[in-house]
Design a protein around this motif. Structure first.
Motif, PDB file in Angstrom:
ATOM      1  N   SER A  45       0.823  -1.209   0.000  1.00  0.00           N
ATOM      2  CA  SER A  45       0.000   0.000   0.000  1.00  0.00           C
ATOM      3  C   SER A  45       0.856   1.259   0.000  1.00  0.00           C
ATOM      4  O   SER A  45       0.505   2.267  -0.625  1.00  0.00           O
ATOM      5  N   ALA A  46       1.977   1.209   0.708  1.00  0.00           N
ATOM      6  CA  ALA A  46       2.867   2.378   0.749  1.00  0.00           C
ATOM      7  C   ALA A  46       3.392   2.700  -0.638  1.00  0.00           C
ATOM      8  O   ALA A  46       3.497   3.871  -1.025  1.00  0.00           O
ATOM      9  N   LEU A  47       3.718   1.665  -1.428  1.00  0.00           N
ATOM     10  CA  LEU A  47       4.202   1.895  -2.791  1.00  0.00           C
ATOM     11  C   LEU A  47       3.057   2.292  -3.715  1.00  0.00           C
ATOM     12  O   LEU A  47       3.185   3.227  -4.517  1.00  0.00           O
ATOM     13  N   VAL A  48       1.927   1.584  -3.608  1.00  0.00           N
ATOM     14  CA  VAL A  48       0.788   1.858  -4.482  1.00  0.00           C
ATOM     15  C   VAL A  48       0.325   3.298  -4.340  1.00  0.00           C
ATOM     16  O   VAL A  48      -0.009   3.969  -5.322  1.00  0.00           O
ATOM     17  N   ASN A  49       0.326   3.813  -3.111  1.00  0.00           N
ATOM     18  CA  ASN A  49      -0.125   5.182  -2.860  1.00  0.00           C
ATOM     19  C   ASN A  49       1.019   6.184  -2.799  1.00  0.00           C
ATOM     20  O   ASN A  49       0.797   7.371  -2.542  1.00  0.00           O
ATOM     21  N   SER A  50       2.247   5.706  -3.013  1.00  0.00           N
ATOM     22  CA  SER A  50       3.444   6.556  -3.070  1.00  0.00           C
ATOM     23  C   SER A  50       3.614   7.409  -1.812  1.00  0.00           C
ATOM     24  O   SER A  50       3.857   8.618  -1.875  1.00  0.00           O
ATOM     25  N   TYR A  51       3.509   6.758  -0.651  1.00  0.00           N
ATOM     26  CA  TYR A  51       3.687   7.480   0.602  1.00  0.00           C
ATOM     27  C   TYR A  51       5.169   7.792   0.808  1.00  0.00           C
ATOM     28  O   TYR A  51       6.030   6.909   0.753  1.00  0.00           O
ATOM     29  N   ASN A  52       5.454   9.042   1.092  1.00  0.00           N
ATOM     30  CA  ASN A  52       6.837   9.472   1.278  1.00  0.00           C
ATOM     31  C   ASN A  52       7.415   9.033   2.619  1.00  0.00           C
ATOM     32  O   ASN A  52       8.553   8.564   2.697  1.00  0.00           O
ATOM     33  N   VAL A  53       6.626   9.207   3.674  1.00  0.00           N
ATOM     34  CA  VAL A  53       7.174   9.004   5.015  1.00  0.00           C
ATOM     35  C   VAL A  53       7.519   7.537   5.248  1.00  0.00           C
ATOM     36  O   VAL A  53       8.614   7.204   5.721  1.00  0.00           O
ATOM     37  N   SER A  54       6.589   6.641   4.939  1.00  0.00           N
ATOM     38  CA  SER A  54       6.873   5.217   5.144  1.00  0.00           C
ATOM     39  C   SER A  54       8.012   4.753   4.239  1.00  0.00           C
ATOM     40  O   SER A  54       8.813   3.892   4.631  1.00  0.00           O
ATOM     41  N   THR A  55       8.117   5.329   3.023  1.00  0.00           N
ATOM     42  CA  THR A  55       9.235   4.979   2.134  1.00  0.00           C
ATOM     43  C   THR A  55      10.553   5.430   2.739  1.00  0.00           C
ATOM     44  O   THR A  55      11.551   4.699   2.723  1.00  0.00           O
ATOM     45  N   ALA A  56      10.572   6.643   3.287  1.00  0.00           N
ATOM     46  CA  ALA A  56      11.798   7.163   3.892  1.00  0.00           C
ATOM     47  C   ALA A  56      12.210   6.319   5.091  1.00  0.00           C
ATOM     48  O   ALA A  56      13.397   5.987   5.261  1.00  0.00           O
ATOM     49  N   ARG A  57      11.248   5.965   5.934  1.00  0.00           N
ATOM     50  CA  ARG A  57      11.567   5.123   7.094  1.00  0.00           C
ATOM     51  C   ARG A  57      12.138   3.769   6.642  1.00  0.00           C
ATOM     52  O   ARG A  57      13.098   3.263   7.213  1.00  0.00           O
ATOM     53  N   LEU A  58      11.524   3.192   5.601  1.00  0.00           N
ATOM     54  CA  LEU A  58      11.997   1.907   5.102  1.00  0.00           C
ATOM     55  C   LEU A  58      13.421   2.033   4.573  1.00  0.00           C
ATOM     56  O   LEU A  58      14.283   1.190   4.863  1.00  0.00           O
ATOM     57  N   GLY A  59      13.684   3.098   3.806  1.00  0.00           N
ATOM     58  CA  GLY A  59      15.016   3.281   3.255  1.00  0.00           C
ATOM     59  C   GLY A  59      16.073   3.477   4.321  1.00  0.00           C
ATOM     60  O   GLY A  59      17.191   2.948   4.209  1.00  0.00           O
ATOM     61  N   LEU A  60      15.734   4.222   5.375  1.00  0.00           N
ATOM     62  CA  LEU A  60      16.677   4.426   6.477  1.00  0.00           C
ATOM     63  C   LEU A  60      16.940   3.109   7.205  1.00  0.00           C
ATOM     64  O   LEU A  60      18.067   2.839   7.639  1.00  0.00           O
ATOM     65  N   TYR A 107      22.142  10.788   0.413  1.00  0.00           N
ATOM     66  CA  TYR A 107      21.508  11.547   1.476  1.00  0.00           C
ATOM     67  C   TYR A 107      20.155  10.909   1.799  1.00  0.00           C
ATOM     68  O   TYR A 107      19.623  10.113   1.019  1.00  0.00           O
ATOM     69  N   ALA A 108      19.594  11.300   2.930  1.00  0.00           N
ATOM     70  CA  ALA A 108      18.269  10.792   3.265  1.00  0.00           C
ATOM     71  C   ALA A 108      17.258  11.185   2.191  1.00  0.00           C
ATOM     72  O   ALA A 108      16.382  10.397   1.819  1.00  0.00           O
ATOM     73  N   SER A 109      17.401  12.396   1.655  1.00  0.00           N
ATOM     74  CA  SER A 109      16.463  12.856   0.620  1.00  0.00           C
ATOM     75  C   SER A 109      16.613  12.072  -0.679  1.00  0.00           C
ATOM     76  O   SER A 109      15.709  12.090  -1.520  1.00  0.00           O
ATOM     77  N   SER A 110      17.756  11.360  -0.838  1.00  0.00           N
ATOM     78  CA  SER A 110      17.929  10.520  -2.026  1.00  0.00           C
ATOM     79  C   SER A 110      16.891   9.415  -2.069  1.00  0.00           C
ATOM     80  O   SER A 110      16.554   8.907  -3.141  1.00  0.00           O
TER      81      SER A 110
END
Length: 764
Positions: free
Chosen positions: A513-528, A551-554
């Motif tokens: 769902s995070a990918l389907v809806n393109s959520y930024n916050v959950s994506t950032a947490r996952l990447g970190l 960077y985190a913004s990457s």
């Protein structure tokens, strides 16, 4: 008184020494000129440009090709409509039936002869391909490939070399009659001609040239166009030297290939071989007497006597040449009248020389430079066969220009401010079928498809999620992610606090769902959690060759890439994790038609198939129910397209990348000045992508399922296992053994729960 005779005796001696010195200087100069003449004439006389071709259209029963698309193909090839097609490159339509005569062409696998064909069209596909007058259907026929441009020498000279024995006699007769009637008897210079020109000029009859063909060749081949006595004397000496060393036939053949006969944009038309193609769309050996006279007449001034720009003047000049041919006995009186009554016969649309696809040609040139020196590309006459598909290119160009114009009108954006780029490739082999570098596809300047470096926004998110799915023991499509507020404090940099597109937080959400809806916050947490270096390394493995700062913004696409680089990343995803370098070139032949180099398919596995399969399933859901669901306006859901929208800060960049069963395309929309456009990926680039693909009839995306994939029903809200009949149940793929084992409670009102309660009541 006694000294004066001595002075008189010394004076003749001084004159003698001066004369000897002059002779020595003349000998040295002559020797130098002789060396110059022989070096150029015995070496490679002409720099031949590389010729670049699009893919050759292959006709076969069942091919998806409409009559309108065939009309466009014939126009690109320069085929001419005729009432009775008999010459190569002619055709006529009879209802839904096409009669055409193909041109002969030397491919890398052999020479293909001309064929007279009848092609039947059934709606939007080819019903059959038949030899004209026969009932048997051919399995496949290949047309000659469209010439889409060249890589020219420094002076942009273009020519098609011809041999003297290929030149019709009437071409030579016209040339001799007008330019040099004593060509076969003089030794480079013609004293009679010089005297006649001098008398005419002095008597007020106008300036008349006395140069022989040999002198004209020397002037064009070796010297500048300056009008000085020194240059004229040099020209005469070199003409004599040329005649001493070489035969009349060699001189005449070189002259026929050297002379300037017109201009096509910034491309200079040199030689009778190319001029015949450029003006008449015929090989030189097939032109008639009147056409030969027109070309010879143009030698006096190609722009002054241009048959396209100055048809009346060109006709008068041609008829004068024909009259002079009759004077020399080359034409009878009847032949003269017939030739002078003939029309100019010039085709309205010349065969292409300057490329209609400059953005694609730039890419071809860059890829060729990896294997060839630039000077060889501009002088050896190489034949470059590319993967460009003109039908796909037209669809991409049209969709971009139309969509940008509508967006500007609908959003009150100043006309011309929006720009864009499109790349289309084959998902099967990575061959690029179209490259559009801007909304004006004929512009030869800045190529945004190759050189515009722009932040990619959410297009990077699939790389983050793939990195997670490559760890099936930790992450699946159902893994819960935290989409709550995030504040990242790092020493030496500003605090980073990402926000979602809808300005809301969504708590615990499944990874899918995070990918389907393109959520930024959950994506950032996952990447970190995964580690930024690991995600950036995965991005490089998928196709980005440059070093990228981590960077985190990457993790949300702050890094800038070109549309070409984005296409390479998504090409690897569309290929199931196999990296295939994007290529625009299929093979290279020499000027003689011998295969010099083929570009075989190169494949390197960069990810196991199962994680990419899971990611592709999620990207299909992006189109089915997520941020790209608007594609349903253009394409049927049955195509099961996979795609991802991308939007950067302040709506400066609008992206869409997506693939079907046969094609991948990446679209960027933005402004060159980097100002906001107000367009998201869905409202900008996705519309271009959808409109283009709708015109191409894409194949459904049915990726092969790896053996270690199993399908399990999951509760879409909690991410726990579910029964198929439960209200929020969705069926998701999992790598075997990674699906959750705990079941979510089934909604009492769902059909599955109702059936279960019914059985419980019966067997209680």
């Amino acid at each position: 008184m006694a000294r004066r005779p001595k002075a008189k005796r010394r004076f003749p001696r001084f004159l003698l020494l001066f004369a000897l010195l002059g002779l020595a200087v003349a000998a040295v100069v002559t020797a130098y000129l002789d060396l110059t003449v022989r070096e150029r004439f015995e070496g490679k006389r002409f720099a031949l440009p590389a010729r670049v071709y699009a893919r050759a259209l292959e006709l076969y029963p069942g091919l998806r090709l409409s009559r309108a698309e065939m009309v466009d193909e014939l126009a690109l090839l320069g085929y001419r409509e005729a009432s009775q097609p008999s010459d190569p490159g002619t055709f006529r339509w009879r209802g839904e039936s096409l009669e055409l005569v193909t041109r002969p062409f030397a491919f890398g696998d052999g020479r293909q002869p001309s064929q007279a064909l009848q092609v039947e069209f059934w709606g939007s596909q080819v019903g059959g391909v038949f030899p004209r007058g026969e009932n048997r259907s051919l399995d496949l026929v290949r047309l000659d490939p469209p010439l889409i441009g060249g890589i020219y020498p420094g002076e942009n000279e273009d020519r098609l070399l011809v041999k003297l024995d290929e030149v019709p006699r009437h071409v030579i007769d016209a040339l001799i009659a007008v330019e040099d009637r004593r060509f076969y008897s003089h030794l480079g210079i013609d004293p009679r001609g010089i005297a006649r020109a001098l008398v005419t000029t002095v008597s007020g009859g106008g300036v008349q040239g006395g140069s022989t063909l040999t002198q004209q060749l020397v002037k064009n081949f070796y010297l500048s166009a300056e009008r000085t006595l020194r240059r004229k004397l040099t020209e005469m000496v070199m003409a004599v030297l040329l005649e001493v060393h070489y035969s009349k036939q060699e001189i005449l053949e070189t002259y026929l290939n050297e002379v300037y006969l017109g201009q096509d944009g910034n491309r200079a038309i040199h030689g009778f071989g190319l001029a015949s193609s450029y003006y008449f769309d015929k090989p030189l050996e097939r032109i008639g007497v009147a056409e030969a006279a027109l070309l010879v007449g143009m030698l006096k001034g190609p722009s002054q006597y241009s048959p396209r720009a100055q048809p009346k003047r060109a006709l008068e000049r041609r008829n004068l040449v024909l009259a002079q041919m009759a004077e020399t006995g080359a034409l009878s009186e009847a032949q003269l009248r017939k030739a002078q009554a003939a029309p100019l016969g010039v085709v309205s649309r010349p065969p292409r020389g300057t490329s209609p696809y400059p953005a694609f040609l730039q890419l071809v040139h860059r890829q060729l430079r990896r294997d060839y020196r630039d000077e060889d590309l501009r002088s050896e006459g190489l034949q470059i066969f590319t993967s460009l598909d003109p039908q796909v290119q037209r669809a991409a160009e049209g969709a971009l220009s139309r969509r940008l114009a509508r967006l500007e009108k609908g959003r009150n954006i100043k006309s011309g401010l929006l720009q864009g780029a499109v790349l289309v490739s084959s998902t099967q082999n990575g061959e690029l079928q179209a490259v559009v570098g801007g909304r004006d596809p004929r512009y030869e300047g800045f190529n945004r498809a190759l050189d515009a470096l722009r932040p990619i926004g959410s297009l990077v998110k699939p790389v983050v999620y793939l990195t997670a799915l490559q760890q099936p023991g930790r992450y699946t499509l159902a893994s819960p992610l935290d989409d709550g507020p995030l504040l990242l404090r790092q020493a030496g940099t500003s605090d980073w606090e990402p926000k979602n597109y809808d300005k809301q937080f969504h708590g615990r959400v499944p990874l899918r769902s995070a990918l389907v809806n393109s959520y930024n916050v959950s994506t950032a947490r996952l990447g970190l959690e995964l580690g930024i270096p690991r995600v950036m390394e995965n991005l490089r493995r998928l196709g980005v060759d440059r070093d990228l700062p981590g960077y985190a913004s990457s993790l949300l696409g702050a890094n800038a890439l070109s549309p070409l680089e984005v296409t390479q990343v998504y090409q690897t995803l569309a290929s199931g994790g196999f990296r295939t370098p994007l290529s625009a070139i299929r093979e290279v032949l020499t000027a003689e038609g011998e295969t010099l180099q083929r570009y075989p398919l190169e494949v390197e596995q960069e990810s196991e198939a199962a994680p990419v399969y899971l990611l592709t399933a999620a990207l299909q859901d992006v189109v089915r129910e997520g941020t790209a669901r608007g594609l349903a306006e253009y394409l049927s859901p049955e195509l099961q397209v996979a795609g991802k929208t991308g939007t950067t800060d302040d709506y400066r960049d609008s992206w869409f990348a997506g693939f079907t069963g046969d094609r991948l395309a990446v679209v960027w929309v933005g402004r060159d000045d980097n100002e906001p456009t107000g367009l998201s990926g869905a409202s900008g680039a996705m519309g271009v992508w959808g409109e283009m693909m709708a015109g191409l009839g894409p194949e459904p995306l049915l990726p092969p399922e790896p053996e270690n994939i199993e399908r399990v029903y999951i509760d879409a809200v909690s991410g726990l296992r579910s029964e198929s009949g439960c209200r929020n149940a969705v069926e998701l793929p999992f790598i075997a053994g990674s699906a959750p084992s705990e079941f979510a409670p089934c909604d009492p009102e769902s059909m599955g729960r109702s059936i279960e309660n019914w059985f419980e009541r019966i067997f209680r």
